[in-house]
Design an enzyme around this catalytic site. Structure first.
Site, PDB file in Angstrom:
ATOM      1  N   SER A 134     -13.542  -3.605   0.649  1.00 45.33           N
ATOM      2  CA  SER A 134     -14.658  -3.108  -0.082  1.00 45.33           C
ATOM      3  C   SER A 134     -16.086  -3.423   0.160  1.00 45.33           C
ATOM      4  O   SER A 134     -16.752  -3.850  -0.738  1.00 45.33           O
ATOM      5  CB  SER A 134     -14.250  -3.158  -1.673  1.00 45.33           C
ATOM      6  N   PRO A 135     -16.526  -3.374   1.562  1.00 45.19           N
ATOM      7  CA  PRO A 135     -17.656  -3.695   1.841  1.00 45.19           C
ATOM      8  C   PRO A 135     -18.876  -2.793   1.155  1.00 45.19           C
ATOM      9  O   PRO A 135     -20.049  -3.155   1.414  1.00 45.19           O
ATOM     10  CB  PRO A 135     -17.586  -3.743   3.562  1.00 45.19           C
ATOM     11  N   LEU A 136     -18.431  -1.528   0.700  1.00 48.37           N
ATOM     12  CA  LEU A 136     -19.361  -0.471   0.389  1.00 48.37           C
ATOM     13  C   LEU A 136     -19.287  -0.623  -1.275  1.00 48.37           C
ATOM     14  O   LEU A 136     -19.582   0.446  -2.003  1.00 48.37           O
ATOM     15  CB  LEU A 136     -19.094   0.860   0.829  1.00 48.37           C
ATOM     16  N   TYR A 179       0.816  -1.192   0.141  1.00 49.42           N
ATOM     17  CA  TYR A 179       0.146  -0.011   0.020  1.00 49.42           C
ATOM     18  C   TYR A 179       1.026   1.253   0.018  1.00 49.42           C
ATOM     19  O   TYR A 179       1.664   1.512   0.771  1.00 49.42           O
ATOM     20  CB  TYR A 179      -0.844  -0.097   1.234  1.00 49.42           C
ATOM     21  N   LEU A 238     -22.041   1.648  -3.220  1.00 47.81           N
ATOM     22  CA  LEU A 238     -23.362   1.329  -2.506  1.00 47.81           C
ATOM     23  C   LEU A 238     -23.674   2.737  -1.677  1.00 47.81           C
ATOM     24  O   LEU A 238     -24.479   2.702  -1.180  1.00 47.81           O
ATOM     25  CB  LEU A 238     -22.964   0.222  -1.529  1.00 47.81           C
ATOM     26  N   GLY A 298     -24.172   5.468  -2.892  1.00 42.14           N
ATOM     27  CA  GLY A 298     -25.277   6.211  -3.768  1.00 42.14           C
ATOM     28  C   GLY A 298     -24.606   7.341  -4.570  1.00 42.14           C
ATOM     29  O   GLY A 298     -25.356   8.185  -5.332  1.00 42.14           O
ATOM     30  N   LYS A 299     -23.327   7.715  -4.162  1.00 42.76           N
ATOM     31  CA  LYS A 299     -22.576   8.850  -4.696  1.00 42.76           C
ATOM     32  C   LYS A 299     -22.516   8.793  -6.390  1.00 42.76           C
ATOM     33  O   LYS A 299     -22.724   9.750  -6.733  1.00 42.76           O
ATOM     34  CB  LYS A 299     -21.244   9.247  -4.197  1.00 42.76           C
ATOM     35  N   GLY A 309     -17.338   1.982  -2.902  1.00 41.13           N
ATOM     36  CA  GLY A 309     -18.041   3.159  -2.808  1.00 41.13           C
ATOM     37  C   GLY A 309     -19.218   3.442  -3.578  1.00 41.13           C
ATOM     38  O   GLY A 309     -19.942   4.210  -3.373  1.00 41.13           O
TER      39      GLY A 309
END
Length: 327
Positions: free
Chosen positions: A207-209, A53, A214, A216-217, A212
């Site tokens: 990456s549980p969203l 990283y 999910l 809604g952006k 990004g």
């Protein structure tokens, strides 16, 4: 924040983890300090990083913040080794490479040990027993307290975990595995998750969203300051901007409206409370975003909402996952 055991071990971690993928590249020291302090003050303990990283800068930055900002004893530091920047060989699971990489990680982190050390990826060239021996040596030498793997398929995870449980000598059982898992990516439910649950291995979803999406952006446009709007991260987000993902995001937004919460909270609560999950790893650009994610602590989704989200995002699993007589 609630603490959970990682797999069938005594290691307890916060049920939301803090990711550092962008530290040292998109996230500078000031923002990283705000993120770590916000996370710690909310009761968070699991901080996830890797030697690749930011080309090592994420570990170095985390190391600078330990003790000066947050006591080392309050953190469960997880890092990884094995990924290499070589287009012809994406992973190096050789014992020599892994142990050298761990020593380099400890130097950057400024600590004598990591709480959880992952093999970052399966190496098809190196014999698996050699790769796993590096985990045993790391734990027996005190440089790592617990061992894990990342991005292993179902058969790879089952083979590695079974070897550690059944091979002669003193072996270190696998405590956890880290893979991408969200309402937009449920592929691990086919084989990886059943294997992990059967073998007592805790899942740490990355990456549980849905990268990004999910939140809604991206429903109507791509914000210029988002990952999808950045040159180097746009290809990472793009796979989840199709029509299938759009239907799932709309369902998450509908559920959020009905519960008077945000789509982020709905998506994160769904994955956090899935069977076999120990702690989703959340990456945030700033403390405000992280605070929004941590606010999910008080939310539990109603069963009917969970069923509706399960249905709209259900992956297609047929033979041999289902009984042949039902096909």
């Amino acid at each position: 924040m609630e603490q959970r055991h990682l797999g069938r071990t005594g290691l307890r971690v916060s049920r939301i983890g803090l990711g550092t993928l962008t530290w040292g590249r998109d996230t500078d020291e000031h923002d990283a300090a705000d993120l770590l302090k916000t996370f710690w003050e909310a009761g968070g303990s699991l901080v996830d990083t890797a030697d690749v990283y930011g080309d090592g800068d994420a570990e170095y930055l985390l190391g600078r913040l330990i003790e000066g900002l947050v006591p080392r004893r309050d953190l469960v530091i997880s890092t990884k080794a094995g990924s290499v920047p070589d287009p012809d060989r994406r992973s190096d699971g050789s014992r020599g490479h892994l142990l050298a990489a761990l020593d380099d990680s400890l130097t950057r982190l400024g600590t004598d040990y990591v709480d959880l050390w992952h093999i970052h990826a399966f190496d098809p060239v190196t014999p698996l027993e050699e790769t796993l021996q590096a985990l045993d040596l790391a734990v027996s030498s005190g440089r790592a307290r617990y061992a894990a793997v990342s991005n292993f398929s179902g058969w790879q995870l089952a083979k590695a975990a079974t070897w550690q449980l059944a091979a002669p000598g003193t072996r270190t059982r696998l405590a956890g595995t880290q893979l991408e898992y969200s309402l937009l990516q449920r592929g691990i439910e086919r084989e990886v998750l059943p294997a992990a649950q059967d073998l007592g291995i805790g899942l740490l979803p990355s990456s549980p969203l849905g990268r990004g999406v999910l939140t809604g952006k991206y429903r109507h446009s791509t914000p210029a300051d988002s990952r999808g709007g950045s040159q180097h991260m746009a290809p990472f987000v793009a796979p989840y901007l199709d029509d299938t993902a759009s239907r799932i995001v709309d369902a998450v937004a509908t559920a959020a409206d009905g519960l008077a919460v945000t789509p982020l909270q709905v998506a994160l609560a769904w994955v956090r409370d899935r069977p076999g999950v120990t702690a989703p790893i959340v990456g945030a650009r700033n403390a405000q975003q992280l605070t929004a994610a941590l606010s999910v602590e008080a939310l539990s989704l109603p069963d009917e909402i969970c069923r509706a989200l399960d249905d709209v995002s259900a992956p297609l699993h047929r033979y041999p996952d289902h009984d042949w007589s039902t096909l």
